[in-house]
Write an enzyme that holds these catalytic residues in place. Structure first.
Site, short mmCIF file in Angstrom:
data_model
loop_
_atom_site.label_atom_id
_atom_site.label_comp_id
_atom_site.label_asym_id
_atom_site.label_seq_id
_atom_site.Cartn_x
_atom_site.Cartn_y
_atom_site.Cartn_z
N TYR A 34 -15.10 0.73 8.24
CA TYR A 34 -13.65 0.89 8.45
C TYR A 34 -13.31 0.64 9.92
CZ TYR A 34 -9.22 3.59 8.59
OH TYR A 34 -7.93 4.02 8.76
N GLY A 74 0.83 -1.20 0.00
CA GLY A 74 0.00 0.00 0.00
C GLY A 74 0.86 1.25 0.00
N GLY A 112 -0.22 5.10 -0.98
CA GLY A 112 -1.20 5.85 -0.19
C GLY A 112 -0.57 7.04 0.52
C1 AKB Z 1 -10.10 8.34 7.93
O1 AKB Z 1 -10.52 9.50 8.08
O2 AKB Z 1 -10.79 7.41 7.52
C2 AKB Z 1 -8.67 8.06 8.31
C3 AKB Z 1 -8.58 7.65 9.73
C4 AKB Z 1 -9.01 8.55 10.81
O3 AKB Z 1 -8.12 6.54 10.02
N1 AKB Z 1 -7.87 9.25 8.07
#
Ligand code: AKB
Length: 317
Positions: free
Chosen positions: A141, A10, A13
């Site tokens: 996430y 990655g 990035g």
């Molecule tokens: C996001 O905003 O998804 C990332 C994080 C806070 O891990 N920058």
């Protein structure tokens, strides 16, 4: 250090772009390999096109290149993962298992894998959020990062895998454009301030979030990997922090350099993600266990960002 060979997965990035440069400077260009899903990329080190979801391909690179350490950065960030939840989960989890299993099978000595403030949810205390607390992520996430943290701890406890992790806050840097994060307004704002003199922010003015300048993020990443193994007491992921600010704070600081800069607020779907995240982070365990100590505050970061964006003509004024 003599037999160290590093693979960054990655690498194209926001973090990888700068991490590869710093690793190459520390270990030598010949000891670092950059990889990503793109066909080609420009780095001071060897670049290999690599899909982290292809376990056999990852294993082949690790064995053929005698890789000893992997920095596994490939992931779908918060905003993008909400648009593609199944792929976000699959990429963030399968990619991690590709690397953890190579270490479990004795092919890797050490792994770095980033978690995030996204693991915290609406039931977590927002101010000075502690290392140990209620953790109920609400984003794809955040769910993938919390699950990943538990698997990292499991692989360390069960298979003695030396995997190390930090919970990145919002990261701000000038060397690459952001890639789908909820905190990325704090990067976009600089580009727009210099290009047009104004910015419409997708978060509300009072949305305070934990943030960190990229040089400090790279320092934290390399410091935790360089620390003796017995100093790493937490094998899920460490809280790390540098500053906390809201869009109005950063806009006011930018105005100290660009007096005519103006900002408007038009919150979108990312506001709901940010609402569930902490406003500030307590990182005392990282400071105690492996000497974490950030350098940049808001004032110093804004000055350095504007100076570099101007000097490197990344943004045409
Ligand atoms: C996001 O905003 O998804 C990332 C994080 C806070 O891990 N920058």
């Amino acid at each position: 250090m003599s037999d160290t060979k590093i693979l960054v997965i990655g690498a194209c990035g926001q973090v990888g772009t700068e991490l590869v440069e710093n690793l190459a400077r520390t270990f030598g260009n010949e000891r670092v390999i950059a990889s990503d899903i793109r066909e080609e990329a420009s780095f001071p080190v060897k670049y290999i096109k690599l899909d982290v979801m292809d376990r056999e391909a990852v294993k082949e690179v690790v064995l053929q290149e005698n890789v000893s350490e992997v920095y596994h950065l490939a992931a779908l960030l918060s905003a993008t993962a909400e648009k593609h939840p199944e792929y976000g989960w699959k990429l963030n989890m399968d990619g991690l298992f590709s690397v953890l299993d190579l270490a479990k099978d004795g092919h890797l000595k050490k792994i770095f894998w980033p978690s995030s403030i996204a693991v915290f949810g609406p039931t977590t205390s927002k101010q000075n959020t502690p290392q140990y607390t209620v953790i109920e992520p609400t984003s794809v996430y955040g769910i993938s990062k919390f699950a990943g943290e538990r698997w990292c701890n499991y692989y360390h406890q069960r298979y003695d895998v030396d995997v190390r992790s930090i919970r990145y806050p919002g990261l701000i840097g000038w060397k690459s454009l952001p890639g789908g994060g909820t905190t990325d307004y704090a990067v976009d704002i600089f580009h727009q301030a210099l290009k047009t003199g104004n910015y419409t922010c997708f978060l509300s003015e009072e949305t305070a979030l934990p943030m960190m300048y990229m040089p400090d993020a790279i320092k934290a990443t390399m410091d935790i990997m360089a620390a003796p193994a017995d100093k790493i007491k937490i094998r899920s992921s460490y809280n790390v922090s540098a500053m906390s600010f809201n869009p109005q704070d950063i806009a006011n600081e930018i105005r100290n350099h660009i007096p005519e800069f103006s900002i408007a607020y038009d919150p979108d779907f990312r506001q709901a993600i940010a609402n569930d995240w902490p406003a500030s982070i307590n990182d005392e365990e990282a400071r105690h266990d492996w000497g974490w100590n950030p350098e940049f505050n808001l004032e110093k970061m804004v000055s350095d960002m504007l100076q570099n964006l101007n000097q490197n003509s990344i943004v045409k004024i």
